[in-house]
Design a protein around this motif. Structure first.
Motif, PDB file in Angstrom:
ATOM      1  N   GLU A 174     -59.159-107.208  -6.636  1.00 34.68           N
ATOM      2  CA  GLU A 174     -58.647-107.852  -4.946  1.00 34.68           C
ATOM      3  C   GLU A 174     -57.093-108.937  -4.387  1.00 34.68           C
ATOM      4  OE1 GLU A 174     -60.061-111.469  -1.674  1.00 34.68           O
ATOM      5  OE2 GLU A 174     -61.769-110.042  -1.935  1.00 34.68           O
ATOM      6  N   ARG A 175     -57.413-109.219  -5.873  1.00 29.30           N
ATOM      7  CA  ARG A 175     -55.567-109.682  -6.109  1.00 29.30           C
ATOM      8  C   ARG A 175     -55.091-109.384  -6.891  1.00 29.30           C
ATOM      9  NH1 ARG A 175     -53.401-115.034  -8.323  1.00 29.30           N
ATOM     10  NH2 ARG A 175     -51.226-114.730  -8.584  1.00 29.30           N
ATOM     11  N   ILE A 176     -55.470-108.396  -7.070  1.00 28.86           N
ATOM     12  CA  ILE A 176     -55.063-107.063  -8.015  1.00 28.86           C
ATOM     13  C   ILE A 176     -53.211-106.548  -6.828  1.00 28.86           C
ATOM     14  CG2 ILE A 176     -54.313-104.747  -9.324  1.00 28.86           C
ATOM     15  CD1 ILE A 176     -55.981-106.688 -11.724  1.00 28.86           C
ATOM     16  N   LEU A 177     -54.896-106.494  -5.696  1.00 30.14           N
ATOM     17  CA  LEU A 177     -54.363-105.722  -5.024  1.00 30.14           C
ATOM     18  C   LEU A 177     -53.143-106.401  -3.435  1.00 30.14           C
ATOM     19  CD1 LEU A 177     -57.607-103.364  -4.034  1.00 30.14           C
ATOM     20  CD2 LEU A 177     -55.348-102.149  -5.119  1.00 30.14           C
ATOM     21  N   ARG A 178     -53.241-107.666  -3.670  1.00 35.59           N
ATOM     22  CA  ARG A 178     -52.602-108.075  -3.117  1.00 35.59           C
ATOM     23  C   ARG A 178     -51.086-108.033  -3.678  1.00 35.59           C
ATOM     24  NH1 ARG A 178     -55.444-110.986   0.812  1.00 35.59           N
ATOM     25  NH2 ARG A 178     -57.510-111.872   0.218  1.00 35.59           N
ATOM     26  N   GLU A 179     -50.932-108.603  -5.119  1.00 31.55           N
ATOM     27  CA  GLU A 179     -49.847-108.193  -5.592  1.00 31.55           C
ATOM     28  C   GLU A 179     -49.075-106.608  -5.769  1.00 31.55           C
ATOM     29  OE1 GLU A 179     -48.684-111.046  -7.190  1.00 31.55           O
ATOM     30  OE2 GLU A 179     -49.896-112.510  -6.481  1.00 31.55           O
ATOM     31  N   PHE A 180     -49.549-106.017  -5.562  1.00 29.00           N
ATOM     32  CA  PHE A 180     -48.821-104.741  -5.641  1.00 29.00           C
ATOM     33  C   PHE A 180     -48.732-104.626  -3.963  1.00 29.00           C
ATOM     34  CE2 PHE A 180     -52.331-101.808  -8.322  1.00 29.00           C
ATOM     35  CZ  PHE A 180     -51.399-102.495  -9.047  1.00 29.00           C
ATOM     36  N   LEU A 181     -48.955-104.785  -2.762  1.00 28.17           N
ATOM     37  CA  LEU A 181     -48.357-105.085  -1.926  1.00 28.17           C
ATOM     38  C   LEU A 181     -47.826-106.076  -1.510  1.00 28.17           C
ATOM     39  CD1 LEU A 181     -51.702-104.169   0.500  1.00 28.17           C
ATOM     40  CD2 LEU A 181     -49.733-103.266   0.836  1.00 28.17           C
ATOM     41  N   LYS A 182     -47.428-106.797  -2.456  1.00 29.01           N
ATOM     42  CA  LYS A 182     -46.312-107.975  -2.007  1.00 29.01           C
ATOM     43  C   LYS A 182     -45.607-107.203  -2.572  1.00 29.01           C
ATOM     44  CE  LYS A 182     -47.421-111.699  -3.076  1.00 29.01           C
ATOM     45  NZ  LYS A 182     -47.975-113.086  -3.835  1.00 29.01           N
TER      46      LYS A 182
END
Length: 271
Positions: free
Chosen positions: A256-264
């Motif tokens: 979940e955190r990785i996907l947030r970082e990708f989006l950011k």
């Protein structure tokens, strides 16, 4: 220019029940979405929140699943969001375009393997001879490109993988221990080479990546920015490099955190 997001899948974005690491009280555990079923059994999950983030990412960037799985194993996965135009399977041995393997890419890979490393037959023979049936459960060859063993970790001798890695190094191969699997993979067979090809085809000028294992190190090093979770081979050895962020999260919450970082990172490049 589009942003290219190349991410490993298993233990990076999707997780088996054994790898979820749900250490919080049951009442606070995240809701999960099953994204893989095999022989009528649920196999892999991400959080429902991660499913929403992945859907957003599919609209914001060129998302490229980048896996060591065979094509058949990859096609069992049903990820949320738009179907990816490109996918990388067999650790870079196959480049799928709209679900179909690119024959030209595969031929180039085979030519490199023939020129630069010992043949698969030699490595497979060594594995059959050196691995003890007491702790080996399965011998497998993937896509006629690399080999792996499924083992009982608690019975695996402590130094066996290190000894195999030394033997393989001298023959142009690398070894990776991931969960119950020991992979032997030719060094020229890399995720990064296939990702560079996708970047060339899409015109992407920014590449983001994530992965947890030794087989993902080349992928992370080739990216403009990369992330690794708090579990896996890379975390266990405290592996890091410039432009790589080591996240504290472990298990499914790391995905979940990785996907947030990708989006950011993707949105930061949008005018």
């Amino acid at each position: 220019m589009p942003v290219l997001v190349a991410s490993d899948l298993d233990r990076t974005l999707i997780y088996s029940s054994a790898a979820l690491a749900l250490t919080m009280p049951d009442a606070r555990a995240p809701r999960l979405l099953c994204v893989e079923v095999h022989e009528a059994r649920p196999l892999s999950y991400l959080t429902e929140t991660a499913a929403g983030l992945l859907t957003e990412l599919g609209d914001a960037a060129v998302f490229v699943p980048t896996t060591t799985r065979t094509r058949k194993q990859y096609q069992r996965i049903n990820l949320p969001g738009p179907p990816p135009r490109y996918a990388i399977c067999a650790n870079g041995g196959h480049l799928l375009v709209d679900g179909v393997a690119d024959a030209g890419w595969h031929a180039r890979v085979l030519a490199r393997l023939a020129d630069e490393c010992a043949p698969l037959a030699e490595v497979r023979e060594h594995l059959l001879r050196a691995a003890d049936p007491v702790w080996v459960r399965k011998h497998r060859v993937a896509e006629d490109l690399f080999a792996y063993l499924v083992v009982e970790r608690e019975l695996l001798p402590e130094d066996w993988v290190k000894e195999l890695a030394v033997w393989a190094e001298n023959r142009g191969w690398t070894v990776s221990l991931q969960g119950r699997k020991i992979y032997a993979v030719p060094k020229p067979l890399t995720k990064s080479a296939a990702v560079r090809e996708v970047a060339r085809r899409t015109g992407a000028e920014l590449t983001l990546a994530a992965g947890d294992s030794l087989l993902d190190a080349d992928l992370l090093l080739a990216a403009d920015r990369g992330w690794r979770p708090g579990h896996g081979e890379l975390a266990d050895t405290d592996w890091t490099a410039p432009r790589i962020t080591a996240l504290p999260e472990r298990g499914v919450l790391a995905g979940e955190r990785i996907l947030r970082e990708f989006l950011k990172a993707s949105s930061a490049t949008t005018p």
